[in-house]
Design a protein around this motif. Structure first.
Motif, mmCIF file in Angstrom:
data_model
loop_
_atom_site.group_PDB
_atom_site.id
_atom_site.type_symbol
_atom_site.label_atom_id
_atom_site.label_comp_id
_atom_site.label_asym_id
_atom_site.label_seq_id
_atom_site.Cartn_x
_atom_site.Cartn_y
_atom_site.Cartn_z
ATOM 1 N N HIS A 7 15.301 -2.781 19.335
ATOM 2 C CA HIS A 7 15.117 -3.636 18.163
ATOM 3 C C HIS A 7 16.023 -3.193 17.024
ATOM 4 C CE1 HIS A 7 12.666 -0.122 17.202
ATOM 5 N NE2 HIS A 7 12.747 -0.470 15.926
ATOM 6 N N ARG A 8 16.124 -4.031 16.020
ATOM 7 C CA ARG A 8 16.743 -3.673 14.753
ATOM 8 C C ARG A 8 15.605 -3.464 13.760
ATOM 9 N NH1 ARG A 8 22.014 -5.143 15.840
ATOM 10 N NH2 ARG A 8 22.334 -7.097 16.970
ATOM 11 N N ASP A 9 15.786 -2.545 12.832
ATOM 12 C CA ASP A 9 14.696 -2.279 11.893
ATOM 13 C C ASP A 9 14.421 -3.467 10.981
ATOM 14 O OD1 ASP A 9 13.878 0.159 12.778
ATOM 15 O OD2 ASP A 9 15.056 1.327 11.350
ATOM 16 N N ARG A 10 15.438 -4.243 10.651
ATOM 17 C CA ARG A 10 15.227 -5.404 9.786
ATOM 18 C C ARG A 10 16.136 -6.553 10.199
ATOM 19 N NH1 ARG A 10 11.431 -3.052 8.944
ATOM 20 N NH2 ARG A 10 10.330 -2.578 7.008
ATOM 21 N N GLN A 11 15.561 -7.763 10.123
ATOM 22 C CA GLN A 11 16.285 -9.002 10.311
ATOM 23 C C GLN A 11 16.131 -9.823 9.039
ATOM 24 O OE1 GLN A 11 18.260 -9.780 12.671
ATOM 25 N NE2 GLN A 11 17.498 -9.304 14.721
ATOM 26 N N SER A 31 22.974 -7.913 3.162
ATOM 27 C CA SER A 31 22.116 -6.728 3.297
ATOM 28 C C SER A 31 22.926 -5.436 3.191
ATOM 29 C CB SER A 31 21.341 -6.776 4.613
ATOM 30 O OG SER A 31 22.221 -6.700 5.718
ATOM 31 N N PHE A 32 24.189 -5.566 2.806
ATOM 32 C CA PHE A 32 25.059 -4.414 2.567
ATOM 33 C C PHE A 32 25.635 -4.496 1.158
ATOM 34 C CE2 PHE A 32 24.913 -4.694 7.134
ATOM 35 C CZ PHE A 32 25.030 -3.380 7.586
ATOM 36 N N HIS A 33 25.931 -3.337 0.568
ATOM 37 C CA HIS A 33 26.602 -3.299 -0.726
ATOM 38 C C HIS A 33 28.076 -3.662 -0.544
ATOM 39 C CE1 HIS A 33 23.204 -1.617 -2.932
ATOM 40 N NE2 HIS A 33 23.024 -0.764 -1.940
ATOM 41 N N LYS A 34 28.750 -3.920 -1.640
ATOM 42 C CA LYS A 34 30.159 -4.318 -1.573
ATOM 43 C C LYS A 34 31.038 -3.251 -0.940
ATOM 44 C CE LYS A 34 29.966 -7.522 -5.482
ATOM 45 N NZ LYS A 34 30.493 -7.862 -6.824
ATOM 46 N N TYR A 40 19.511 -0.742 3.532
ATOM 47 C CA TYR A 40 18.301 -0.253 4.201
ATOM 48 C C TYR A 40 18.725 0.804 5.213
ATOM 49 C CZ TYR A 40 13.656 -0.534 6.418
ATOM 50 O OH TYR A 40 12.406 -0.261 6.909
ATOM 51 N N VAL A 41 18.212 2.023 5.050
ATOM 52 C CA VAL A 41 18.602 3.134 5.918
ATOM 53 C C VAL A 41 17.348 3.881 6.382
ATOM 54 C CG1 VAL A 41 19.881 5.307 6.091
ATOM 55 C CG2 VAL A 41 20.819 3.413 4.753
ATOM 56 N N THR A 42 17.328 4.245 7.645
ATOM 57 C CA THR A 42 16.217 4.999 8.228
ATOM 58 C C THR A 42 16.657 6.415 8.569
ATOM 59 O OG1 THR A 42 15.211 3.013 9.192
ATOM 60 C CG2 THR A 42 14.577 5.128 10.147
ATOM 61 N N MET A 43 15.828 7.381 8.212
ATOM 62 C CA MET A 43 16.047 8.750 8.667
ATOM 63 C C MET A 43 14.938 9.096 9.653
ATOM 64 S SD MET A 43 16.184 12.460 6.717
ATOM 65 C CE MET A 43 14.416 12.746 6.798
ATOM 66 N N TRP A 44 15.327 9.371 10.883
ATOM 67 C CA TRP A 44 14.392 9.713 11.957
ATOM 68 C C TRP A 44 14.499 11.199 12.202
ATOM 69 C CZ3 TRP A 44 14.516 11.898 16.809
ATOM 70 C CH2 TRP A 44 13.469 11.604 17.690
ATOM 71 N N MET A 45 13.414 11.945 12.002
ATOM 72 C CA MET A 45 13.438 13.406 12.135
ATOM 73 C C MET A 45 12.556 13.860 13.293
ATOM 74 S SD MET A 45 12.307 16.383 9.415
ATOM 75 C CE MET A 45 13.729 16.140 8.355
ATOM 76 N N SER A 141 14.773 4.325 3.218
ATOM 77 C CA SER A 141 15.238 4.071 1.855
ATOM 78 C C SER A 141 15.767 2.647 1.794
ATOM 79 C CB SER A 141 16.345 5.059 1.471
ATOM 80 O OG SER A 141 16.872 4.751 0.188
ATOM 81 N N SER A 142 15.252 1.856 0.862
ATOM 82 C CA SER A 142 15.647 0.456 0.770
ATOM 83 C C SER A 142 16.002 0.086 -0.665
ATOM 84 C CB SER A 142 14.518 -0.452 1.262
ATOM 85 O OG SER A 142 14.852 -1.812 1.088
ATOM 86 N N ASP A 143 17.083 -0.667 -0.793
ATOM 87 C CA ASP A 143 17.428 -1.231 -2.098
ATOM 88 C C ASP A 143 16.397 -2.315 -2.437
ATOM 89 O OD1 ASP A 143 18.666 -3.081 -4.066
ATOM 90 O OD2 ASP A 143 20.408 -1.767 -3.825
ATOM 91 N N PRO A 144 15.827 -2.290 -3.641
ATOM 92 C CA PRO A 144 14.803 -3.289 -4.002
ATOM 93 C C PRO A 144 15.292 -4.728 -3.888
ATOM 94 C CG PRO A 144 14.813 -1.493 -5.592
ATOM 95 C CD PRO A 144 16.011 -1.299 -4.717
#
Length: 298
Positions: A7-11, A31-34, A40-45, A141-144
């Motif tokens: 899957h993708r974390d977000r659609q 969904s990306f900055h310029k 939207y970034v996931t850190m999996w530990m 971490s997600s941009d509002p």
């Protein structure tokens, strides 16, 4: 040690579906900055060693995934073409592009919301071979502007102004501190409902999570997130109702089969009374046959 599906974390949300003249790539681009950084970034530990034997992450790198930037909904009605994984793995050779990401305890992996990823199923005999179950934790971490915080702005109580004195600095530090236990418990209950299909939760547990959310959600959860939580609760209860109805139907069939295979008392009584009659009739038939041969049954 059960894995999870690709899957993708977000659609893009339903209200973010491509407008006339826009492509799936245009929506994904937002969904990306310029500068190309993901919003939207996931850190999996890994909290224990994560290996192919006890389950680790697998990913399909961006350059092998046509839907990463172009989106997943710009194809025809062909199910195979619209499925992101099928599009990314059209040939046997393309499966060689899959990458395993084993990690020792304490190390992490960071990836964007567009990376196709999944978790493998661990070897059932790994524990007997000395391997510990894979345990991991994820942070996001997600941009509002892409996805709002789960907690409402009133609950977060964050100041947009930098503190100008010692008192406001203390207040600012309080606002940035972790939420109290009751709010963390609220988020746990809400997430359990959101991801109820991944966990084997009892109906009582689902109901308890909902009751706690219902009591505290209005004051602390973002409206859109709160609505999503309650929608997932309805889905979870519907699944439980269907499961119970199916079990009841199966039990009813079993009981019916048992009752039809076992005669009731009246029927057994009639059968007992008819046994001598059936025996006499059978004896008469045999005697008739045997009389022709000079024999007889007493």
């Amino acid at each position: 040690m059960v894995g999870f599906s690709p899957h993708r974390d977000r659609q893009p949300d339903e209200e973010e579906e491509p407008k006339k003249g826009m492509t799936g790539g245009d929506i994904v681009k937002r969904s990306f900055h310029k500068d190309g950084q993901a919003k939207y970034v996931t850190m999996w530990m890994a909290l224990t060693d994560a290996t192919p034997e006890n389950s680790c992450l697998y990913v399909l790198p961006k350059k092998f995934d046509p839907g990463y930037s172009a989106g997943d909904n710009n194809s025809d009605d062909d199910d195979d073409k619209s499925d992101p994984l099928s599009r990314a793995l059209p040939t046997k050779e393309s499966y060689q592009n899959i990458r395993a990401l084993p990690r020792p305890s304490g190390q992490s992996v960071l990836f964007t919301h567009r990376i196709l990823h999944w978790g493998s199923k661990g070897n059932e005999n790994s524990s007997s071979e000395g391997l510990t179950p894979r345990i991991a934790i994820s942070f996001v971490s997600s941009d509002p502007t892409f996805e709002r915080p789960y907690l409402s702005s009133a609950s977060l109580k964050r100041d947009s102004q930098c503190p100008t004195n010692e008192e406001s600095q203390h207040q600012h530090d309080q606002f940035l501190s972790p939420p109290p236990f009751r709010i963390r418990l609220l988020l746990v209950c809400a997430q359990l409902l959101i991801y109820h299909q991944r966990f084997n939760l009892s109906k009582e547990c689902v109901r308890a999570c909902y009751d706690y959310c219902k009591e505290h959600a209005e004051d602390h959860l973002d409206e859109a997130y709160r609505r999503k939580v309650f929608v997932e609760f309805v889905k979870a209860m519907k699944e439980w109702d269907e499961k119970e109805a199916a079990e009841k139907k199966n039990n009813s069939k079993t009981d019916c089969t048992k009752s039809s295979s076992k005669p009731n008392k009246k029927r057994r009584h009639e059968e007992e009374n008819n046994k001598p009659k059936r025996t006499l009739a059978l004896t008469a038939v045999i005697n008739k046959k045997m009389s022709n041969m000079g024999g007889k049954i007493e």
